[in-house]
Scaffold this motif. Structure first.
Motif, PDB file in Angstrom:
ATOM      1  N   PRO A   1       0.814  -1.114  -0.079  1.00  0.00           N
ATOM      2  CA  PRO A   1      -0.142  -0.143   0.013  1.00  0.00           C
ATOM      3  C   PRO A   1       0.841   1.283  -0.054  1.00  0.00           C
ATOM      4  CG  PRO A   1       0.191  -0.896   2.349  1.00  0.00           C
ATOM      5  CD  PRO A   1       0.549  -2.072   1.120  1.00  0.00           C
ATOM      6  N   SER A   2       0.270   2.488  -0.584  1.00  0.00           N
ATOM      7  CA  SER A   2       1.319   3.512  -0.789  1.00  0.00           C
ATOM      8  C   SER A   2       1.725   3.918   0.565  1.00  0.00           C
ATOM      9  CB  SER A   2       0.313   4.413  -1.758  1.00  0.00           C
ATOM     10  OG  SER A   2      -0.795   4.970  -1.110  1.00  0.00           O
ATOM     11  N   TRP A   3       0.513   4.047   1.653  1.00  0.00           N
ATOM     12  CA  TRP A   3       0.989   4.547   2.711  1.00  0.00           C
ATOM     13  C   TRP A   3       2.208   3.922   3.740  1.00  0.00           C
ATOM     14  CZ3 TRP A   3       0.237   0.782   5.991  1.00  0.00           C
ATOM     15  CH2 TRP A   3      -0.662   0.114   5.896  1.00  0.00           C
TER      16      TRP A   3
ATOM     17  N   MET B   1       4.736   5.607   6.754  1.00  0.00           N
ATOM     18  CA  MET B   1       4.526   5.287   8.142  1.00  0.00           C
ATOM     19  C   MET B   1       5.760   5.706   8.876  1.00  0.00           C
ATOM     20  SD  MET B   1       2.265   2.052   8.407  1.00  0.00           S
ATOM     21  CE  MET B   1       2.375   2.085  10.162  1.00  0.00           C
ATOM     22  N   PRO B   2       5.537   6.395  10.116  1.00  0.00           N
ATOM     23  CA  PRO B   2       6.648   6.607  10.883  1.00  0.00           C
ATOM     24  C   PRO B   2       7.164   5.306  11.686  1.00  0.00           C
ATOM     25  CG  PRO B   2       4.850   7.673  12.106  1.00  0.00           C
ATOM     26  CD  PRO B   2       4.492   7.119  10.327  1.00  0.00           C
ATOM     27  N   MET B   3       8.388   4.990  11.289  1.00  0.00           N
ATOM     28  CA  MET B   3       8.919   3.717  12.004  1.00  0.00           C
ATOM     29  C   MET B   3      10.505   3.808  12.086  1.00  0.00           C
ATOM     30  SD  MET B   3       8.335   1.081   8.716  1.00  0.00           S
ATOM     31  CE  MET B   3       6.577   1.471   8.493  1.00  0.00           C
ATOM     32  N   PRO B   4      10.965   2.869  12.885  1.00  0.00           N
ATOM     33  CA  PRO B   4      12.349   2.711  13.217  1.00  0.00           C
ATOM     34  C   PRO B   4      13.169   2.139  11.946  1.00  0.00           C
ATOM     35  CG  PRO B   4      11.307   1.169  14.499  1.00  0.00           C
ATOM     36  CD  PRO B   4      10.313   1.901  13.778  1.00  0.00           C
ATOM     37  N   THR B   5      12.609   1.512  11.156  1.00  0.00           N
ATOM     38  CA  THR B   5      13.126   0.898  10.112  1.00  0.00           C
ATOM     39  C   THR B   5      12.922   1.599   8.702  1.00  0.00           C
ATOM     40  OG1 THR B   5      11.284  -0.466   9.735  1.00  0.00           O
ATOM     41  CG2 THR B   5      13.220  -1.414  11.018  1.00  0.00           C
TER      42      THR B   5
END
Length: 200
Positions: free
Chosen positions: A37-39, A43-47
């Motif tokens: 999915p484009s979102w 997404m804010p994530m540590p990776t």
């Protein structure tokens, strides 16, 4: 969500327990192959999510299987969910990782990972090498396979693997491998050949 995507490359190798270097600082990468999915990338994530197209094998799902997260212990990235994840087998994953050279992977790290790939299945490797669409990847795989000489290497019939023709440039400032005609870092060229050329 029924997206056609799987965990592949170095991430699948890490997932299977073949990680060599732990990430110290910076953003670790998660390599996904297929549609997402484009979102997801926003997404804010540590990776850092790296999404690759499935061009290496086209739509052929060879070497992709359901890997039970509960049977793995590769850290919180895979332990927190309770459903199976589609992941590349180690045989497919190493080919996907080699496809990332030199921009998404390093020769040094993959050399160390390859050193630990002692139990790959030769029948699976032959099926993958003949299905693989990249001459570069097929040649690179054999460069590393010859370098490490694991027991499964003698069961690979290279006469059935299309290696294309003519030299291929890959590593800037590299040396031409005498057997597979691809430019790689000097350390991956057999020493005897390198010494013979320097004395000529």
């Amino acid at each position: 969500m029924e997206y056609a995507v799987h965990l592949g490359g170095e991430s699948a190798l890490d997932f299977a327990g073949y990680a060599h270097c732990l990430s110290l600082g910076g953003q670790p990468r998660v390599h996904l192959y297929g549609a997402v999915p484009s979102w997801l990338r926003r997404m804010p994530m540590p990776t850092q999510v790296v999404v690759r197209r499935r061009t290496l094998f086209g739509d052929d799902p060879i070497g992709v299987h359901d890997a039970d997260r509960l049977e793995r212990s590769s850290g919180p990235m895979v332990d927190i969910w309770r459903w199976a994840v589609q992941a590349s087998s180690p045989e497919r994953a190493i080919l996907e990782a080699l496809d990332g050279l030199p921009h998404l992977a390093s020769f040094e790290n993959l050399d160390k990972i390859f050193e630990g790939l002692t139990s790959l299945r030769p029948k699976q490797l032959m099926a993958l090498l003949t299905a693989c669409r990249s001459v570069k990847v097929r040649r690179l795989f054999l460069v590393f396979a010859d370098r490490h000489q694991h027991r499964w290497r003698k069961h690979l019939d290279t006469s059935k693997i299309d290696l294309g023709s003519g030299p291929r440039a890959l590593a800037a400032g590299g040396k031409l491998h005498p057997t597979y005609l691809i430019y790689v870092p000097k350390g991956l060229v057999p020493e005897r050949t390198a010494r013979t050329r320097s004395n000529a």
